[in-house]
Each structure stands twice: as structure tokens, then as C-alpha cells.
Design a protein around this motif. Sequence first.
Motif, PDB file in Angstrom:
ATOM      1  N   SER A 336       0.814  -1.221   0.000  1.00 60.64           N
ATOM      2  CA  SER A 336       0.000   0.000   0.000  1.00 60.64           C
ATOM      3  C   SER A 336       0.846   1.268   0.000  1.00 60.64           C
ATOM      4  O   SER A 336       0.315   2.371   0.071  1.00 60.64           O
ATOM      5  CB  SER A 336      -0.907   0.009   1.238  1.00 60.64           C
ATOM      6  N   MET A 337       2.164   1.129  -0.109  1.00 60.11           N
ATOM      7  CA  MET A 337       3.069   2.282  -0.049  1.00 60.11           C
ATOM      8  C   MET A 337       3.496   2.683  -1.458  1.00 60.11           C
ATOM      9  O   MET A 337       3.867   1.836  -2.276  1.00 60.11           O
ATOM     10  CB  MET A 337       4.298   1.955   0.806  1.00 60.11           C
ATOM     11  N   ASN A 338       3.448   3.987  -1.740  1.00 60.68           N
ATOM     12  CA  ASN A 338       3.913   4.499  -3.019  1.00 60.68           C
ATOM     13  C   ASN A 338       5.311   5.083  -2.873  1.00 60.68           C
ATOM     14  O   ASN A 338       5.907   5.073  -1.797  1.00 60.68           O
ATOM     15  CB  ASN A 338       2.941   5.544  -3.584  1.00 60.68           C
ATOM     16  N   VAL A 339       5.828   5.654  -3.964  1.00 56.45           N
ATOM     17  CA  VAL A 339       7.194   6.181  -3.971  1.00 56.45           C
ATOM     18  C   VAL A 339       7.349   7.317  -2.970  1.00 56.45           C
ATOM     19  O   VAL A 339       8.354   7.406  -2.261  1.00 56.45           O
ATOM     20  CB  VAL A 339       7.580   6.647  -5.389  1.00 56.45           C
ATOM     21  N   ASP A 340       6.345   8.193  -2.910  1.00 56.32           N
ATOM     22  CA  ASP A 340       6.429   9.329  -1.980  1.00 56.32           C
ATOM     23  C   ASP A 340       6.506   8.846  -0.532  1.00 56.32           C
ATOM     24  O   ASP A 340       7.225   9.442   0.289  1.00 56.32           O
ATOM     25  CB  ASP A 340       5.222  10.248  -2.167  1.00 56.32           C
ATOM     26  N   ARG A 341       5.766   7.819  -0.199  1.00 60.49           N
ATOM     27  CA  ARG A 341       5.796   7.306   1.178  1.00 60.49           C
ATOM     28  C   ARG A 341       7.159   6.699   1.498  1.00 60.49           C
ATOM     29  O   ARG A 341       7.672   6.863   2.608  1.00 60.49           O
ATOM     30  CB  ARG A 341       4.692   6.242   1.353  1.00 60.49           C
ATOM     31  N   VAL A 342       7.758   5.999   0.526  1.00 55.92           N
ATOM     32  CA  VAL A 342       9.097   5.431   0.731  1.00 55.92           C
ATOM     33  C   VAL A 342      10.124   6.545   0.894  1.00 55.92           C
ATOM     34  O   VAL A 342      11.017   6.476   1.747  1.00 55.92           O
ATOM     35  CB  VAL A 342       9.475   4.502  -0.442  1.00 55.92           C
TER      36      VAL A 342
END
Length: 527
Positions: A336-342
Motif C-alpha cells: 500500500s506504499m507508493n514512492v512518496d511514502r518510501v
Amino acid sequence: MVTPYGNKLAVYLISTYFGDLVAKVCECLLRSGSLTFANILRSTKLNKLQVKNSLLVLIQHNCVQGYVIQLEGGFGEAPRILTQYMALFDNIIHHLRFPKFLAIVSDDLGKECSDILEGLLQHGRLSEDQILDRYMDTSNQSEAQDTIKNNFRRLVGARYVERCPKPEPFLAPPSEEEVAATKKRRVAKASSVFQEPETLEQRVLAAAAPMESLRFLLESFVNDDNCMVDGERKENNLMDGDEGRQNDQELDMTTQAQKEKKVLWRVNFEEFVRRLRHKACVANVKGRLDEGTATVLSSILKATRSAETKVKMGSSVPLSMDSMLEEVIKTEEGRSMNVDRVRAALVQLGCQVPMIELDETFSIDLGAIIELAQVEEVESIVLKRYGREAYRMFRLLSKASRPMETEKIADSTFVDKSETAKILLTLWKDDYLQMETLTANSGRETTYMVWKVNKGLLWNHVLDEMYHAALNLRLRLVHEIEQEKEIILAPKGIKFEKRVERLKKVRNVLESSLMKLVDATMLFHDF
């Protein structure tokens, strides 16, 4: 970092597992450092056979390492070759962590691999044939030999098991270049880039370790350096004169498997320490930040584990963003994690992430995470032992860049000055703070006290307290088990339900407390 109570705990563990005679030899080596066979005889006042058998047991269980050194002879005398023996404190203390090692393998590779590892933990060093025979004798399942060998190969492939080191490697004297480099280190000691020189134990272990290309190689080589046989040692491999040579010949450090030129295997403690260090870092980040950031860190460590070769490293192995995302989405939380969250997680972990996506690699400062965990652990001890006001003072001083006066500490923590002085003195007497008395001459001479936290000394003190507590818990646990024996041997018809229930609860509390202490000691000693 070996502390007084650390030594006492190590000797107690050896006494528990192998008896008092072996513990006496081990205590002699821990107390005096490396010794020759003759010096061990003199120090322990045991006979030759007792010392020989005790050393064989300690070497079999990876608690002692032998090595050979050359000493310059006197005027007109040839150099002497001496065999010395060194106790390996870390490997002795690892006996407390065996249940954790088994749990790691059981979760990662399954129960069958865990059973094979248990045999190595019990016997120290075994050949592949001995591992196979032991598993077939102890296991209730009728598994094929190929299946057992395949599980052993999985253990070696995951680096949980490695080839044993050389029995008695030759430790060459330092060269002129190494002596010059040591002098340069002393000159650069005040510099921030100063690195501590290798200890004698590190040099011995490095000399004994098999080459990396052979360390996890399953094929056996007849001419392997690890497999020393009788007659291959140099004739000048003596200890103290002719008597030392005879003792050295009697004290054959090779087991039957080595005589038959079979490769011996043992548990790779380094890999288990690495796994537990990663687990501790992830747990700290999860509790201090959030679960998403912990997921990113766990994914990074998992992806770079095979490239990480040292137990103690300041930073993780660099990893590209694409590789990181690929590993993150393999986890349930990471889907459920996108690039911005990483990217946000990397920022929280202390990485400099550019606004525009570039082909860059990122490395996490694991040393900073461990240091934060150490500070939190000591702060929790201060809070429980001395109260909230002492906790606020200690926290203030641990973050301060320079020593602080009593009055300034009182103003910053909103505690009465007289009460502040009492608390600070209590912490100082228990070695949690350092105090200095300064004199100022401004018209009249004024004396005042300043306080600071010396983390290096304090960490060593806290570690010693933890070893002391672990020793007390082990002694109490043994006492409770002795009481259980009385109940077990009681005649039929006599029931001790309440007493049995109480003893079960006490044992659970003691064992869980001991496991928490084991985790804490690793935080300050192994990570």
C-alpha cells in the motif's frame, strides 16, 4: 568490552555446561588472557591430563582458540615458537542466546533445519557425516539421507553454518609497515577519523578464519588448511622448552574427524548477531517512528543482507530506489506504499532524498539507530530506579554538548536546586554521571560543580550491571529448578498443585526477564 561480572557470568555458564574443572581453566584464560599450556598448568594447579581435556572441551565448543607465535630468542639463541590459548568471551556468552538462534532458523528454514542446528549447538563442531548420523539417531521421522543433506546445505547457503577455523594458526609478528601505521594511529588519536587498532583477539580470529571462498563451501578438500593431521606440525612447534614440546604433542587439538581429513562445521555466530541486530534496529524504528518506516528499513536490510559481510557496521549496504521499491512491495504492509511514502520514510531514517528522482543509492546509518536505542535503554533504567525528576536531568545531560552547572540543570528541569543537587550526587555515586569541580576567580574565589554523561564509560558500567543481573537470574532459576525436583520425586498421592503452579509462574517470569536482559546486553556489546 569484557566486564568483571561478564567474566563471572561466562565462568558460571561454563561450569553449568561442562563442570568445575573446565570452568577453572576457562576462568584462568579469561582472567589472565592468552597463556601457554605450561602457564595454564602453573596457574590452575591441575595436572596435565585435566588441563588437556578441559582445553579439548573448550575448543570443541568454540570457547577457546589456540594460535602459534614466534618469540625472539636471547643472545645467540634461535627464535622460539610458542602455542598459546585464548578464551573467546563472546562465544561463551552466546550460550544464553541459543534459543534465539533456533527460533530464527525455525522461522526462516523450518523445523528440520532447526533440529540440525540444535545438534551443532549441543556438540560445537561436527563433520557432515556426524551431523547426518546424529539427526537420524535423534529424529523420530524416517527421512531420507538426501533430504537431511539438502537441509544442511540450506543452512550453509543461508550462512547459519560455516567451516571451523584453523586449530592453531600462526600469528606473524607485526611488520615494519604495521608498526609505523600503529605509531601514526597514536599521533592521529585526537583526530575524529581515528580508528582503534585491531586487538589481539581480532588478529587471532582473522588468522584462524578460513578463506571466504572456502568458508561456506560444501565440497571437502583433502588438503584443506582447516584439516590438520598428526605429523603435519612443524618440529619446532613447542611451548616452553622440551617439556613444552612434549605437552604440545600430547595436546592434539584436532578431533577424530580432522584426523580423517574431514571438514568440520560449526554455527556461524556472526550471521545470527547480524540478524538480531537488524531485528533490533527495525523494532526501535517501529516504536520510535511508525510501522511504514520500519517496513522500509526491514526491506532494505533484507535486500542487502547477502552483501553485508561484517557484524558491526556503521551503515547499511547502499541500495538503489528501484531495488528498494521492489523489495518493499514484497511485504504485505509495503503493497500500500507508493514512492512518496518510501521517500518520506528515507527522510525519517536520516537520508538526504532529492526532490527530483535520480538514479541514486541510499544507505541507512544503523549506528545512529543503535545509539538511540542504547540511550533509550539507559533512560528507562534511570526512570525506574531513580524517578522521573532524575530521568529528566539525565535526559538533559545526555543531549548536552558540554557539562552543565547544577543551577542551570535545576532551571531547565524545573526542580528545586537543593533537590537537584541530591539527585545528581546519587547518580554520580552510582556512576551514571561524571562530576567536575571548577573554581572561578571573579573578585572572590567561587567553587561550583558541573555534570556530564560520559557515554563510553556509562555504557560499560550499564553492561556490567546487566551481566550481574543475568547471573543472579540464572542462579535463582537453578534454585527454583532444584525445588521442582523435590516435587517430581515426591511419592504418589501427595499433590503440590499450588506449589507447582507457583513454580511455573516464577520460572516463566525469570526466563522472560533473562531473555530481555540477553537482548539488552547484545545492544551494548554485540551491535
